[in-house]
Scaffold this active site. Structure first.
Site, PDB file in Angstrom:
ATOM      1  N   ASP A 102      36.824  34.559  89.643  1.00 25.18           N
ATOM      2  CA  ASP A 102      37.194  34.875  91.030  1.00 25.18           C
ATOM      3  C   ASP A 102      36.366  36.056  91.535  1.00 25.18           C
ATOM      4  O   ASP A 102      35.885  36.874  90.743  1.00 25.18           O
ATOM      5  CB  ASP A 102      38.679  35.273  91.118  1.00 25.18           C
ATOM      6  CG  ASP A 102      39.594  34.118  90.752  1.00 25.18           C
ATOM      7  OD1 ASP A 102      39.162  32.958  90.860  1.00 25.18           O
ATOM      8  OD2 ASP A 102      40.740  34.401  90.354  1.00 25.18           O
TER       9      ASP A 102
HETATM   10  N1  URA Z   1      41.792  33.075  85.858  1.00 29.80           N
HETATM   11  C1  URA Z   1      41.916  33.638  87.069  1.00 29.80           C
HETATM   12  O1  URA Z   1      42.982  33.681  87.633  1.00 29.80           O
HETATM   13  N2  URA Z   1      40.818  34.172  87.635  1.00 29.80           N
HETATM   14  C2  URA Z   1      39.601  34.172  87.045  1.00 29.80           C
HETATM   15  O2  URA Z   1      38.653  34.676  87.628  1.00 29.80           O
HETATM   16  C3  URA Z   1      39.491  33.577  85.784  1.00 29.80           C
HETATM   17  C4  URA Z   1      40.591  33.039  85.208  1.00 29.80           C
END
Ligand code: URA
Length: 231
Positions: A102
């Site tokens: 993310d």
């Molecule tokens: N899980 C999440 O919620 N975000 C990420 O970036 C990776 C795994």
């Protein structure tokens, strides 16, 4: 392959510059000056340009310590992207991220131009567990461990058993086999906690190198990468 392809795959020179160098007798193959760009060469032939050895490289594998604020993509209309952090010398490889973190998640991300490799390590079938460090709005509880372990059901998939390790100060480590959209955040939401900080610390046995500062990129060889991931 052709000599000019060997050189354009392995260096950041343009096809035009390569042709000129070859014509100017600046290129040797196995000790002989070659003036024909179409000459057929093998991957392990000894090629030099202006006396400098050029090793054949089709694919490249880079480890990035992703900072918050970057999108895991090669372009975005609004935000900087992880490939903006690729040093100039690797630009011609046209790497892309192997999976997604993310925008606000930090930590280990592999960038490569090897699509088959990306397919392999991101496939849940390969059972490559990804380990994350999470800071939560409140401490995780012992009961959460078995909920994570039990294989949570989501609308688009059922997670494989995930390992939750609870630390002090509302911190925890979690290991998941998939990497679906917001997966770690959604898993914690399921047990009533909000992730306030998330960092990926390893992919299989490959750890985020301690000396890799946020925003930095480091090349890793294919054999070493595979050995570490599948360790
Ligand atoms: N899980 C999440 O919620 N975000 C990420 O970036 C990776 C795994």
């Amino acid at each position: 392959m052709r000599l000019d392809k060997f050189l354009s795959d392995s260096t950041d020179m343009s096809r035009k510059d390569i042709k000129q160098l070859i014509r100017k007798k600046a290129v040797t193959v196995n000790g002989e000056i070659i003036t024909k760009p179409e000459m057929q060469v093998e991957e392990n032939d000894a090629v030099t340009v202006n006396g400098q050895a050029v090793l054949y490289r089709r694919f490249v594998y880079l480890l990035l310590n992703k900072p918050s604020g970057y999108v895991s993509a090669t372009e975005d209309k609004k935000y900087p992207v992880v490939t903006d952090l690729v040093p100039e010398e690797y630009r011609h490889f046209d790497v892309f991220p192997a999976g997604r973190l993310d925008i606000d998640t930090e930590g280990l991300l592999i960038l490569t131009n090897d699509g088959e490799f990306v397919h392999d390590i991101t496939s849940p079938k390969k059972n490559v567990y990804k380990r994350y460090f999470a800071r939560l709005d409140k401490p995780a509880e012992d009961a959460d461990i078995s909920v994570f372990q039990g294989g949570m059901e989501f609308k688009e998939f059922t997670a494989k058993p995930a390992k939750l390790e609870i630390c002090a100060d509302a911190e925890a480590y979690v290991e998941i086999a998939e990497g679906k959209f917001h997966q770690v955040k959604r898993m914690f939401e399921r047990v009533g906690k909000t992730v306030v900080y998330l960092k990926r610390v390893s992919i299989g046995g490959l750890k985020l190198p301690e000396d890799l500062a946020s925003g930095e990129v480091k090349e890793i060889g294919y054999e070493e990468l595979l050995n570490k991931i599948y360790d």
